[in-house]
Scaffold this active site. Structure first.
Site, short mmCIF file in Angstrom:
data_model
loop_
_atom_site.label_atom_id
_atom_site.label_comp_id
_atom_site.label_asym_id
_atom_site.label_seq_id
_atom_site.Cartn_x
_atom_site.Cartn_y
_atom_site.Cartn_z
N GLY A 267 6.84 18.64 32.03
CA GLY A 267 5.88 19.73 31.86
C GLY A 267 4.93 19.84 33.04
O GLY A 267 3.74 20.13 32.87
N TYR B 274 2.63 20.98 14.70
CA TYR B 274 2.02 20.39 15.90
C TYR B 274 1.31 19.09 15.56
O TYR B 274 1.50 18.07 16.24
CB TYR B 274 1.04 21.39 16.50
CG TYR B 274 0.46 20.98 17.84
CD1 TYR B 274 1.21 21.13 19.01
CD2 TYR B 274 -0.83 20.48 17.94
CE1 TYR B 274 0.67 20.76 20.24
CE2 TYR B 274 -1.37 20.12 19.15
CZ TYR B 274 -0.61 20.27 20.30
OH TYR B 274 -1.15 19.89 21.52
#
Length: 252
Positions: A15, A157
């Site tokens: 990322g 999440y």
């Protein structure tokens, strides 16, 4: 800590194309680390690599879907061919789908869990062998304050980030004899692209900031500096821990 505290170290960062991943990459590169920047957006990865090289770092980009086992194995071989070994692994790739649980599809649930949790299993399993036998190693898992507290619409999440805390604790014990430390970082609200919708909505921004005693959004470079410290020799006695960097949110 010396200016080149990571001179000669090889760091894999997932990322790395934007946000906190980019900030950590630039800090580690400035400290002398050789960077293996991983992501799916080649143009953005190239921007991170260019910024790192401008500051004097060695940086290479690698395109991979970190939820795909075959692509992770190919990434492992590509990094091995380029650098031969790995010293630092930062599992930063992540995503969120904000909606009530009853509106989630199974595909959406799996997408969040695969991106935030299963990818850490795949990447870490692949790179641990390249880290062993060197007497030093650092694994940083980017968790979240949502692993400690929660908000509506964050069920998947929060589940994925809470699970990362357990992964960190168990893996720290598995790798201690190799001199590899494993630490999670739990950021609070940071001013990155993923939070633009909140930052740019005055009412939502005010509600969100009411949870933060310091009354501001975190700066990406603050995560970068924390990651640099945790990867340095100075942090060699920190393992199995979670470091909260949240402006005081979880102190309430």
């Amino acid at each position: 800590m010396t200016t080149k505290a990571l001179e000669g170290r090889v760091a894999v960062i997932t990322g790395a194309s934007r946000g906190l991943g980019r900030a950590m990459a630039l800090e580690l590169g400035a400290a002398g680390a050789k960077l293996a920047l991983v992501g799916r957006d080649l143009a953005k990865l190239d921007e991170t690599a260019a910024a790192a090289r401008k500051a004097g770092a060695e940086a290479a980009t690698f395109i991979a879907d970190v939820t795909n086992e075959a692509q992770v194995r190919a990434l492992e071989e590509a990094v091995r061919a380029r650098y031969g070994h790995v010293d630092i692994l930062i599992n930063n790739a992540g995503m969120n789908i904000r909606k009530p649980l009853v509106e989630y599809t199974l595909d959406e649930w799996n997408t969040v869990l695969d991106t935030n949790l299963t990818s850490v299993f795949l990447i870490t399993r692949s790179f641990i062998p390249m880290m062993r036998g060197r007497g030093y190693g650092r694994i940083l898992n980017l968790a979240s304050i949502m692993g400690h507290v929660a908000l509506p619409g964050r069920t998947a999440y929060a589940a994925s980030k809470a699970a990362l805390l357990g992964v960190t604790r168990a893996l720290a014990q598995e790798l201690a004899e190799d001199g590899i430390t494993v630490v999670s970082i739990s950021p609070g609200p940071f001013a990155t692209e993923i939070n633009d919708a909140l930052i740019n909505n005055p009412e939502l921004n005010k509600q969100f900031m009411s949870n933060v005693p310091l009354g501001r959004w975190g700066k990406a470079e603050e995560i970068g500096k924390l990651a640099l410290y945790l990867c340095s020799d100075d942090a060699g006695f920190i393992t199995g821990s979670d470091v909260l960097i949240d402006g005081g949110w979880t102190s309430r």
